[in-house]
Each structure stands twice: as C-alpha cells, then as structure tokens.
Design a protein around this motif. Sequence first.
Motif, PDB file in Angstrom:
ATOM      1  N   MET A 145       0.831  -1.211   0.000  1.00 31.54           N
ATOM      2  CA  MET A 145       0.000   0.000   0.000  1.00 31.54           C
ATOM      3  C   MET A 145       0.863   1.258   0.000  1.00 31.54           C
ATOM      4  SD  MET A 145      -3.367  -0.816   2.335  1.00 31.54           S
ATOM      5  CE  MET A 145      -2.516  -1.453   3.772  1.00 31.54           C
ATOM      6  N   MET A 146       1.888   1.283   0.841  1.00 28.18           N
ATOM      7  CA  MET A 146       2.729   2.472   0.918  1.00 28.18           C
ATOM      8  C   MET A 146       3.517   2.688  -0.371  1.00 28.18           C
ATOM      9  SD  MET A 146       2.044   4.121   3.560  1.00 28.18           S
ATOM     10  CE  MET A 146       3.264   5.357   3.111  1.00 28.18           C
ATOM     11  N   CYS A 147       3.948   1.616  -1.001  1.00 24.38           N
ATOM     12  CA  CYS A 147       4.656   1.759  -2.278  1.00 24.38           C
ATOM     13  C   CYS A 147       3.753   2.396  -3.323  1.00 24.38           C
ATOM     14  CB  CYS A 147       5.142   0.394  -2.761  1.00 24.38           C
ATOM     15  SG  CYS A 147       6.639  -0.195  -1.967  1.00 24.38           S
ATOM     16  N   GLN A 148       2.490   1.984  -3.355  1.00 20.05           N
ATOM     17  CA  GLN A 148       1.553   2.568  -4.315  1.00 20.05           C
ATOM     18  C   GLN A 148       1.306   4.049  -4.021  1.00 20.05           C
ATOM     19  OE1 GLN A 148      -1.901   0.033  -5.679  1.00 20.05           O
ATOM     20  NE2 GLN A 148      -1.273  -1.204  -3.929  1.00 20.05           N
ATOM     21  N   ILE A 149       1.131   4.373  -2.745  1.00 15.94           N
ATOM     22  CA  ILE A 149       0.896   5.773  -2.356  1.00 15.94           C
ATOM     23  C   ILE A 149       2.106   6.628  -2.714  1.00 15.94           C
ATOM     24  CG2 ILE A 149       0.566   7.331  -0.403  1.00 15.94           C
ATOM     25  CD1 ILE A 149      -1.010   5.016   0.951  1.00 15.94           C
ATOM     26  N   LEU A 150       3.284   6.145  -2.369  1.00 17.68           N
ATOM     27  CA  LEU A 150       4.507   6.910  -2.636  1.00 17.68           C
ATOM     28  C   LEU A 150       4.769   7.052  -4.128  1.00 17.68           C
ATOM     29  CD1 LEU A 150       6.746   5.462   0.210  1.00 17.68           C
ATOM     30  CD2 LEU A 150       5.975   7.836  -0.006  1.00 17.68           C
ATOM     31  N   ASP A 151       4.469   6.007  -4.893  1.00 11.77           N
ATOM     32  CA  ASP A 151       4.622   6.097  -6.350  1.00 11.77           C
ATOM     33  C   ASP A 151       3.695   7.171  -6.913  1.00 11.77           C
ATOM     34  OD1 ASP A 151       6.615   4.242  -6.682  1.00 11.77           O
ATOM     35  OD2 ASP A 151       5.274   2.582  -7.206  1.00 11.77           O
ATOM     36  N   GLY A 152       2.451   7.200  -6.406  1.00 10.09           N
ATOM     37  CA  GLY A 152       1.500   8.204  -6.877  1.00 10.09           C
ATOM     38  C   GLY A 152       1.922   9.615  -6.517  1.00 10.09           C
ATOM     39  N   VAL A 153       2.381   9.797  -5.285  1.00  6.20           N
ATOM     40  CA  VAL A 153       2.818  11.127  -4.844  1.00  6.20           C
ATOM     41  C   VAL A 153       4.071  11.563  -5.598  1.00  6.20           C
ATOM     42  CG1 VAL A 153       3.676  12.457  -2.862  1.00  6.20           C
ATOM     43  CG2 VAL A 153       1.752  10.894  -2.568  1.00  6.20           C
ATOM     44  N   ARG A 154       4.978  10.627  -5.834  1.00  3.24           N
ATOM     45  CA  ARG A 154       6.181  10.954  -6.610  1.00  3.24           C
ATOM     46  C   ARG A 154       5.816  11.405  -8.026  1.00  3.24           C
ATOM     47  NH1 ARG A 154      10.587   6.365  -7.885  1.00  3.24           N
ATOM     48  NH2 ARG A 154       8.768   5.580  -9.028  1.00  3.24           N
ATOM     49  N   PHE A 155       4.853  10.726  -8.638  1.00  4.04           N
ATOM     50  CA  PHE A 155       4.408  11.120  -9.976  1.00  4.04           C
ATOM     51  C   PHE A 155       3.868  12.544  -9.969  1.00  4.04           C
ATOM     52  CE2 PHE A 155       1.141  11.559 -13.249  1.00  4.04           C
ATOM     53  CZ  PHE A 155       1.835  11.166 -14.384  1.00  4.04           C
ATOM     54  N   LEU A 156       3.069  12.873  -8.954  1.00  2.00           N
ATOM     55  CA  LEU A 156       2.525  14.230  -8.840  1.00  2.00           C
ATOM     56  C   LEU A 156       3.646  15.253  -8.698  1.00  2.00           C
ATOM     57  CD1 LEU A 156      -0.494  13.687  -6.398  1.00  2.00           C
ATOM     58  CD2 LEU A 156      -0.585  13.999  -8.871  1.00  2.00           C
ATOM     59  N   HIS A 157       4.574  14.994  -7.792  1.00  2.00           N
ATOM     60  CA  HIS A 157       5.648  15.947  -7.515  1.00  2.00           C
ATOM     61  C   HIS A 157       6.610  16.062  -8.697  1.00  2.00           C
ATOM     62  CE1 HIS A 157       5.058  15.561  -2.869  1.00  2.00           C
ATOM     63  NE2 HIS A 157       4.026  16.104  -3.490  1.00  2.00           N
ATOM     64  N   ASP A 158       6.871  14.955  -9.371  1.00  2.00           N
ATOM     65  CA  ASP A 158       7.743  15.004 -10.551  1.00  2.00           C
ATOM     66  C   ASP A 158       7.141  15.870 -11.649  1.00  2.00           C
ATOM     67  OD1 ASP A 158       9.603  13.405  -9.358  1.00  2.00           O
ATOM     68  OD2 ASP A 158       9.085  11.579 -10.457  1.00  2.00           O
ATOM     69  N   ASN A 159       5.807  15.990 -11.634  1.00  2.32           N
ATOM     70  CA  ASN A 159       5.118  16.797 -12.640  1.00  2.32           C
ATOM     71  C   ASN A 159       4.671  18.148 -12.085  1.00  2.32           C
ATOM     72  OD1 ASN A 159       4.584  15.095 -15.293  1.00  2.32           O
ATOM     73  ND2 ASN A 159       4.410  13.686 -13.548  1.00  2.32           N
ATOM     74  N   GLY A 160       5.251  18.529 -10.948  1.00  4.66           N
ATOM     75  CA  GLY A 160       5.023  19.872 -10.414  1.00  4.66           C
ATOM     76  C   GLY A 160       3.682  20.088  -9.757  1.00  4.66           C
TER      77      GLY A 160
END
Length: 208
Positions: free
Chosen positions: A37-52
């Motif tokens: 679950m945490m890997c999925q959440i962190l992957d999603g948040v990283r995608f958001l932050h990588d795209n500003g």
Amino acid sequence: MDERGKVLVVMEFLPSDLSRLIAARKVPFFAPQLKIMMCQILDGVRFLHDNGVMHRDLKLANILTNKGNRLKICDFGLSRWENGSGSYTPGMVTQWYRAPEILMGETNYTSAVDMWSVGCIMAELVLRKVLFPGNSGIQQLSLIHSSSAARCKRCDVLLRLCLVQPDLICCSAFLPWIPTAGSLPTMPSNTLGFLSYEHNTLYIFLLE
C-alpha cells in the motif's frame, strides 16, 4: 468537453477508500500488505511531484481502493501547480494531516507538506487510528510537538503563548521557532518512541 466548455474527466469506479477499509478491518494489516500500500501511495505522490503538482489534501479518505488492493489518489480540488514564488493559500490540507508550517499560517511552503501527510497516513495504517487527532490548530501543534524528537525550549514557549493568545498562531514572526515538514532532519529509528514496541518495529521495517 461539454456544451459549456467544461472538461469532464471520466475515471474508473473504485468502491472504497482506505478510511473505510481500516474501519471495517478487525485485525492489523500484515507488514507485506502495508508495504504494498505504501509503495503505491509513494509512487502516486512521486508522480505528482515530478510533474510539479502538490496535492495538499492527502488523507485516507482520498485514497481509493478496490478488492484487488489497487490504490489510487483522488480529490484534486485543493491541488496546485508548484510555482516559482512558493507562495500559496494558507490553511490547506485536512487538519490531522497538516504540516506544522501550514498550521502556523505559513503561505510559503513546498511539496514537503504532502510528504508530511504521507507520514501521517503511514502511521494511521500501522496504528489503525489517527496519529495526531487534534481538535484545533493549537492542539494539533501541541500533539506534534509532544511526539516529536525535534522538541526545543523555544517551541515550548511558543505553544504556551499560543494557548494564552491564539492569534499568535498566524504570526509569521514565530515560524522559525517550530520545525517544518521541509526542514526536519533525518532522525534515527529510535525516535519513534511514541509508538509501542510492536508498532515501532513494524514502522522501522516499512521505512527500510
């Protein structure tokens, strides 16, 4: 796009969210489940932050799930593009997941506030209860302060002043006195002492 010029986004239906999942669950999650679950959440948040993009309202209720334990971040009503000035609307993020700088009324913050929320979510998944369930901004700061390894005498003075004079919580002159989500140093694992031994060990396992 509809006839009024508004863009409508149609997304797949996910029947539940993490807050409902925890409420319905009678036993703790196993460590592998939590890691997935945490890997999925962190992957999603990283995608958001990588795209500003800063989400600014990450919480269990805004993370949808299905029977296959697939997670998706939703509710982007408070999200904003990161801008060069770093100046944003104050008071964002649901209170229990709100970073200290936002609680203090700061308008200049970074995507680190999302990561504070992620940490609160992670703790809630482990504990199956809210980590900092404050009833007000001042109480929220007090709970964070009392559980933090970054305690200092100046923070103690600040919180006592805020209890006497609540208007001080929005006074930018006091902001340097309290650690923020963007400035907290890397802490050793033994600083998670506010969790029980069992939860502390699991939390460290997840972090590793």
